[in-house]
Scaffold this active site. Structure first.
Site, PDB file in Angstrom:
ATOM      1  N   ARG A   1       0.838  -1.203   0.000  1.00 54.92           N
ATOM      2  CA  ARG A   1       0.000   0.000   0.000  1.00 54.92           C
ATOM      3  C   ARG A   1       0.872   1.251   0.000  1.00 54.92           C
ATOM      4  O   ARG A   1       1.993   1.277   0.487  1.00 54.92           O
ATOM      5  CB  ARG A   1      -0.897   0.021   1.240  1.00 54.92           C
TER       6      ARG A   1
ATOM      7  N   LYS B   1       2.825  -8.454  11.546  1.00 54.53           N
ATOM      8  CA  LYS B   1       2.255  -8.602  10.205  1.00 54.53           C
ATOM      9  C   LYS B   1       2.702  -9.889   9.533  1.00 54.53           C
ATOM     10  O   LYS B   1       3.890 -10.172   9.421  1.00 54.53           O
ATOM     11  CB  LYS B   1       2.647  -7.407   9.338  1.00 54.53           C
TER      12      LYS B   1
ATOM     13  N   ARG C   1      -2.876   2.412  13.897  1.00 54.08           N
ATOM     14  CA  ARG C   1      -1.992   1.789  14.872  1.00 54.08           C
ATOM     15  C   ARG C   1      -2.644   1.798  16.232  1.00 54.08           C
ATOM     16  O   ARG C   1      -3.381   2.710  16.552  1.00 54.08           O
ATOM     17  CB  ARG C   1      -0.648   2.527  14.956  1.00 54.08           C
TER      18      ARG C   1
END
Length: 317
Positions: free
Chosen positions: A115, A180, A314
């Protein structure tokens, strides 16, 4: 690369004979592999060897794992700049007749993207990077929430491999143990008011030890979690099958039916979060998503909806 993938030593002379190149040309190709991130050891008298062997992606093997669920193109390329870019080229090229569910995999991506144009690091043999084509006859507006649904599809597939606690970070990341594991990049081709041609890009860490790779943020991989490296061809087939199962329902009914399932896996459910949208920052409590996939954030002014775009999220420390 196929010769070296077994993790054993191969002499330059043997490689040259098998691939029909000079030893000088072989040395040049080995150097290119090193530039792409493969750790190739050269030992005098023994030849070349990879730091670790790995099984290559193979279209026929992926199809075998898929069984007879659907006939579609499964294409495995050794090297591509980006699977998303390649799929977009095929959409634009009238000679390529694409069917929903067609997929392109690459062992090596030289210009993979995440992204906001970020580079997506994909260690050779250690990740799964591919793009799938899917059309939306009702146009771009019928794709709302697609990246969230794709995240769900990946999590469903991972359950077959013993991963039951993957979580989702809005709008398109998959997390495992707070780090992630995978990212999703959706791109769209087509004119407003006409069929939207979507490219669903997925990058998943299979064996990417955090001690060896710095990807700019904490990351996880399946090997570290499971204690062994799952077969990537079987993994690829499981994700494809999951997408083939869920995408028709999404195309007909939109994201609405999937929203409760997504919220059950929400990494930041009911936690205070911070969103950065351009120069603006927003703080509030994550209250899930609506039927269009928009993030619901509870602020002093009530519930605010956020849709994609340049938004980062976040946990508020």
């Amino acid at each position: 690369m196929a010769l070296l993938s077994d993790g054993h030593f191969h002499s330059g002379e043997t490689i040259a004979q098998q691939v029909g190149l000079s030893r000088t040309a072989v040395a040049g190709h080995i150097s290119q592999l090193s530039d792409w991130g493969l750790d190739v050891f050269k030992v005098k008298g023994k030849g070349y060897r990879l730091e670790r062997g790995f099984s290559l992606l193979n279209a026929e093997s992926i199809k075998k794992h898929l069984g007879n669920t659907k006939r579609a193109m499964i294409d495995v390329e050794s090297v591509l700049p980006s699977t998303n870019t390649e799929m977009k080229k095929r959409i634009a090229n009238a000679r390529h007749e694409l069917a929903d569910g067609d997929a392109i995999f690459a062992e090596i991506q030289t210009a993979g993207r995440g992204r906001h144009g970020r580079t997506w690091l994909a260690p050779i043999g250690g990740s799964l990077t591919f793009s799938m084509y899917w059309s939306f006859p009702d146009g771009y507006q019928s794709m709302a929430g697609l990246s969230l649904m794709v995240g769900l599809a990946v999590c469903e597939a991972l359950k077959d491999f013993g991963v039951d606690d993957a979580e989702l970070k809005w709008p398109n990341d998959i997390y495992l143990q707070g780090k992630k594991l995978a990212g999703i990049l959706i791109e769209v081709e087509g004119q407003i008011g006409a069929t939207a041609h979507s490219v669903i890009g997925i990058g998943l860490n299979v064996c990417v030890p955090d001690s060896q790779y710095d990807v700019g943020q904490p990351h996880s991989d399946l090997t570290s979690y499971l204690g062994h490296t799952p077969d990537r061809n079987s993994l690829a087939a499981a994700i494809i099958k999951s997408l083939w199962t869920l995408l028709p329902k999404f195309t007909q009914q939109g994201f609405g039916p999937f929203a409760p399932h997504w919220e059950a896996l929400d990494l930041y459910a009911d936690k205070r979060i911070v969103l950065q949208m351009g120069e603006k920052r927003f703080s509030g409590i994550d209250r899930g998503v609506d039927a269009s996939g928009a993030l619901l954030v509870e602020t002093q002014d009530g519930i605010t909806r956020f849709h994609g775009g340049e938004v980062s999220l976040r946990g508020n420390r």
